[in-house]
Design a protein around this motif. Sequence first.
Motif: not given
Length: 269
Positions: A35, A49, A51, A95-96, A103, A223-224, A226, A228, A230, A235
């Motif tokens: 992303s 980001g 993964v 999520w980090e 992040c 999840f795709q 960090t 993330t 929500l 998202s």
Amino acid sequence: MSENQEPKRAARERLAQQREQDRARDRRRRTLIVSAAVVGVLALAAVVGLVAIDVGESGRDSEAAPVVTPSGATGKDGLAIQVGADDAPSTLTIWEDFRCPVCAQFENAFRDTIADLAHNGQIKVEYHLATIIDGNLGGSGSLRAANAAACAQDLGKFPAYHDVLYRNQPAENDDAFAKNSKLIDLAGEVKGLDTSAFRTCVDDGTHDSWVGKSDRAFRDGGFQGTPTALLNGESIFPKKGDEEISAENIKKWVADANKGKKPGTVSSS
């Protein structure tokens, strides 16, 4: 004729070699770019980001010992560290990974906005910790920093120490957080945190297995990358619907979600 073809043949060979080198580098990193977000007003331009493609040895090792859940951890299996009122009308789940550069960009850009919303009872924030950079690039800084943050939670100092870690994040390929001495030194920036209890918790890896369990939940959750983020399960990073994330949009999204609802009960502390 052959002289004209020779430079072309050499160029093709160089190109093929370069492509093979690129593919090898990609395999070594085991990283998928998923992303990119442009947030002009907050200088969060073109962030990317990461993964976790592989399970990672750090994730396996950290789950070997019994799980010791940090004090006050909430949510499913006690994997969330909450900041904000229990009865806040909206929940921001984050999520980090403390080694993740995006992040840090996210936190440094939106820290004040998120803190104000939590302080005013508009949201509660549930932090979940992952160790995908350890798995992708090697090392143990994600795990060690997450354990130290959980140790800070035991002493009621998680929010402040969390922010200190992101303000002092090393370069992505610098595994400085793997040194407990570095994490303990940074604790000196949080009043009342650098105690014998904190040092023992950090050095003993008290919450390593809990961090490993949290990382597995991240990878199993689909999840795709960090960070993330929500809002009530939807998202918002790098955007929500067609709207790019920004401080003003976060406030607007929360206000929309909270219409007709009372703010949470915020303690004076």
